[in-house]
Design a protein around this motif. Structure first.
Motif, PDB file in Angstrom:
ATOM      1  N   PRO A  11      11.424   7.571  18.742  1.00 31.98           N
ATOM      2  CA  PRO A  11      12.428   7.171  17.757  1.00 31.98           C
ATOM      3  C   PRO A  11      13.496   6.244  18.350  1.00 31.98           C
ATOM      4  O   PRO A  11      14.226   5.605  17.613  1.00 31.98           O
ATOM      5  CB  PRO A  11      13.032   8.504  17.309  1.00 31.98           C
ATOM      6  CG  PRO A  11      11.960   9.510  17.587  1.00 31.98           C
ATOM      7  CD  PRO A  11      11.290   9.025  18.849  1.00 31.98           C
ATOM      8  N   ARG A  12      13.583   6.201  19.681  1.00 33.16           N
ATOM      9  CA  ARG A  12      14.535   5.254  20.304  1.00 33.16           C
ATOM     10  C   ARG A  12      13.748   4.252  21.164  1.00 33.16           C
ATOM     11  O   ARG A  12      14.143   3.950  22.287  1.00 33.16           O
ATOM     12  CB  ARG A  12      15.588   6.000  21.112  1.00 33.16           C
ATOM     13  CG  ARG A  12      15.005   6.934  22.150  1.00 33.16           C
ATOM     14  CD  ARG A  12      16.075   7.518  23.062  1.00 33.16           C
ATOM     15  NE  ARG A  12      15.459   8.257  24.151  1.00 33.16           N
ATOM     16  CZ  ARG A  12      16.132   8.790  25.147  1.00 33.16           C
ATOM     17  NH1 ARG A  12      17.432   8.688  25.201  1.00 33.16           N
ATOM     18  NH2 ARG A  12      15.502   9.430  26.099  1.00 33.16           N
ATOM     19  N   ALA A  13      12.657   3.765  20.585  1.00 37.91           N
ATOM     20  CA  ALA A  13      11.697   2.952  21.341  1.00 37.91           C
ATOM     21  C   ALA A  13      12.291   1.844  22.232  1.00 37.91           C
ATOM     22  O   ALA A  13      11.916   1.740  23.401  1.00 37.91           O
ATOM     23  CB  ALA A  13      10.655   2.368  20.397  1.00 37.91           C
ATOM     24  N   SER A  16      13.788   3.507  25.425  1.00 35.03           N
ATOM     25  CA  SER A  16      13.202   4.827  25.672  1.00 35.03           C
ATOM     26  C   SER A  16      12.528   4.950  27.039  1.00 35.03           C
ATOM     27  O   SER A  16      12.181   3.949  27.671  1.00 35.03           O
ATOM     28  CB  SER A  16      12.147   5.113  24.601  1.00 35.03           C
ATOM     29  OG  SER A  16      11.114   4.142  24.678  1.00 35.03           O
ATOM     30  N   GLU A  37       6.214  -1.587  19.133  1.00 33.89           N
ATOM     31  CA  GLU A  37       7.160  -0.476  18.964  1.00 33.89           C
ATOM     32  C   GLU A  37       7.210  -0.046  17.496  1.00 33.89           C
ATOM     33  O   GLU A  37       7.434  -0.879  16.621  1.00 33.89           O
ATOM     34  CB  GLU A  37       8.563  -0.894  19.436  1.00 33.89           C
ATOM     35  CG  GLU A  37       8.617  -1.074  20.945  1.00 33.89           C
ATOM     36  CD  GLU A  37      10.006  -1.437  21.468  1.00 33.89           C
ATOM     37  OE1 GLU A  37      10.906  -1.737  20.657  1.00 33.89           O
ATOM     38  OE2 GLU A  37      10.165  -1.416  22.706  1.00 33.89           O
ATOM     39  N   ASN A  39       8.831   1.462  14.248  1.00 32.71           N
ATOM     40  CA  ASN A  39      10.169   1.708  13.708  1.00 32.71           C
ATOM     41  C   ASN A  39      10.050   2.120  12.244  1.00 32.71           C
ATOM     42  O   ASN A  39       8.939   2.267  11.731  1.00 32.71           O
ATOM     43  CB  ASN A  39      11.100   0.486  13.908  1.00 32.71           C
ATOM     44  CG  ASN A  39      10.579  -0.755  13.206  1.00 32.71           C
ATOM     45  OD1 ASN A  39      10.128  -0.692  12.062  1.00 32.71           O
ATOM     46  ND2 ASN A  39      10.624  -1.890  13.895  1.00 32.71           N
ATOM     47  N   ARG A  40      11.174   2.283  11.567  1.00 35.13           N
ATOM     48  CA  ARG A  40      11.136   2.821  10.195  1.00 35.13           C
ATOM     49  C   ARG A  40      10.419   1.896   9.213  1.00 35.13           C
ATOM     50  O   ARG A  40       9.944   2.324   8.182  1.00 35.13           O
ATOM     51  CB  ARG A  40      12.565   3.064   9.705  1.00 35.13           C
ATOM     52  CG  ARG A  40      13.182   4.260  10.387  1.00 35.13           C
ATOM     53  CD  ARG A  40      14.287   4.843   9.530  1.00 35.13           C
ATOM     54  NE  ARG A  40      14.878   5.962  10.238  1.00 35.13           N
ATOM     55  CZ  ARG A  40      16.146   6.020  10.595  1.00 35.13           C
ATOM     56  NH1 ARG A  40      16.958   5.035  10.325  1.00 35.13           N
ATOM     57  NH2 ARG A  40      16.604   7.085  11.236  1.00 35.13           N
ATOM     58  N   LYS A  41      10.370   0.600   9.558  1.00 33.12           N
ATOM     59  CA  LYS A  41       9.866  -0.364   8.569  1.00 33.12           C
ATOM     60  C   LYS A  41       8.452  -0.856   8.828  1.00 33.12           C
ATOM     61  O   LYS A  41       7.826  -1.418   7.935  1.00 33.12           O
ATOM     62  CB  LYS A  41      10.801  -1.571   8.543  1.00 33.12           C
ATOM     63  CG  LYS A  41      12.177  -1.243   8.007  1.00 33.12           C
ATOM     64  CD  LYS A  41      13.023  -2.493   7.963  1.00 33.12           C
ATOM     65  CE  LYS A  41      14.458  -2.142   7.592  1.00 33.12           C
ATOM     66  NZ  LYS A  41      15.422  -3.017   8.178  1.00 33.12           N
ATOM     67  N   ASN A  42       7.962  -0.730  10.075  1.00 29.18           N
ATOM     68  CA  ASN A  42       6.723  -1.464  10.393  1.00 29.18           C
ATOM     69  C   ASN A  42       5.440  -0.621  10.422  1.00 29.18           C
ATOM     70  O   ASN A  42       4.446  -1.049  10.992  1.00 29.18           O
ATOM     71  CB  ASN A  42       6.899  -2.229  11.714  1.00 29.18           C
ATOM     72  CG  ASN A  42       7.026  -1.312  12.921  1.00 29.18           C
ATOM     73  OD1 ASN A  42       7.012  -0.088  12.775  1.00 29.18           O
ATOM     74  ND2 ASN A  42       7.117  -1.895  14.100  1.00 29.18           N
ATOM     75  N   THR A  43       5.457   0.566   9.818  1.00 25.91           N
ATOM     76  CA  THR A  43       4.249   1.397   9.824  1.00 25.91           C
ATOM     77  C   THR A  43       3.013   0.669   9.253  1.00 25.91           C
ATOM     78  O   THR A  43       1.962   0.670   9.893  1.00 25.91           O
ATOM     79  CB  THR A  43       4.506   2.736   9.094  1.00 25.91           C
ATOM     80  OG1 THR A  43       5.522   3.425   9.797  1.00 25.91           O
ATOM     81  CG2 THR A  43       3.269   3.608   9.056  1.00 25.91           C
ATOM     82  N   SER A  70       8.400  10.552  13.104  1.00 26.10           N
ATOM     83  CA  SER A  70       8.053   9.132  12.904  1.00 26.10           C
ATOM     84  C   SER A  70       6.574   8.897  13.226  1.00 26.10           C
ATOM     85  O   SER A  70       5.874   8.163  12.533  1.00 26.10           O
ATOM     86  CB  SER A  70       8.933   8.251  13.793  1.00 26.10           C
ATOM     87  OG  SER A  70       8.967   8.778  15.103  1.00 26.10           O
TER      88      SER A  70
END
Ligand SMILES: Cc1cc2nc3c(=O)[nH]c(=O)nc-3n(C[C@H](O)[C@H](O)[C@H](O)COP(=O)(O)O)c2cc1C
Length: 202
Positions: A11-13, A16, A37, A39-43, A70
């Protein structure tokens, strides 16, 4: 297309420990790799990318004895990719506690995901004391295991590896206290301020 894709699912890629271990893997791997990496948007984007490689290496921290939420969300999407696009899934898991075995449940979670969704499980590297080891001379131990882990993925000779600092629990607790008190001091915090329940909010 890179044969091996590395996904940092911390979560803190960007800052990290997983990033350090991902780079270490890429350095030892002789095949072409691509580092990404989560993140919340790139799944969706990463799911697409993961369906275009032979081996997928998930690098992530242990959160509450399991995989971070995540990563769980990413795996849900990954399970939907067509069966002829499914890579072999390996993982590098690091945890804060000394014992590498703390990561066993997360390994089982990834294995279960593979079993239930038609993926092959690859190699696993379980790193104990993962928050600290890369900052100490014991980093050489991780490098040694990482080299073997990378070889196993390259050769398709998938195996499980583990590494930690060769300290007793007592020594580890003393060293960890010293380390965190120092980190607090660097950030202008005293032991008393760090002892409060709301420290995570600060
Ligand atoms: C919310 C949270 C839960 C954690 N749970 C565990 C745990 O159950 N066991 C453990 O050994 N470490 C635990 N840790 C420590 C992390 O695994 C450790 O700090 C790791 O190095 C973080 O890796 P990263 O920098 O790649 O995110 C936890 C950390 C956080 C923030």
């Amino acid at each position: 297309m890179a044969h091996i894709k590395i996904i940092n699912a911390s979560p803190r890629a960007p800052r990290s420990n997983s990033k350090i271990y991902a780079k270490m893997f890429a350095d030892y791997c002789t095949m072409q790799t691509e580092y990404l990496e989560l993140n919340r948007k790139n799944t969706p984007e990463l799911t697409q990318s993961a369906s275009d490689c032979k081996d997928l290496i998930l690098v992530f921290p242990l959160y509450a004895d399991g995989i971070p939420v995540s990563l769980l969300n990413f795996l849900k999407e990954l399970s939907q990719i067509p069966s002829d696009c499914k890579p072999t899934v390996s993982a590098i898991i690091n945890c804060g506690f000394l014992e590498s075995m703390q990561n066993n449940i997360a390994v089982e979670q990834i294995r279960l995901f593979c079993d239930e969704n038609g993926f092959s499980a690859g190699s696993f590297l379980k790193i104990g004391s993962g928050e600290a080891i890369a900052d100490t001379p014991f980093k050489a131990f991780v490098k040694y295991k990482m080299k073997r882990f990378a070889k196993s993925v390259e050769k398709g000779n998938y195996r499980e590896f583990s590494v930690s600092m060769p300290l007793t629990k007592k020594m580890f607790v003393i060293a960890a206290n010293k380390y965190w008190l120092n980190r607090g001091k660097q950030n202008g915090l005293t032991k008393e301020q760090m002892d409060v329940d709301t420290i995570e909010d600060q």
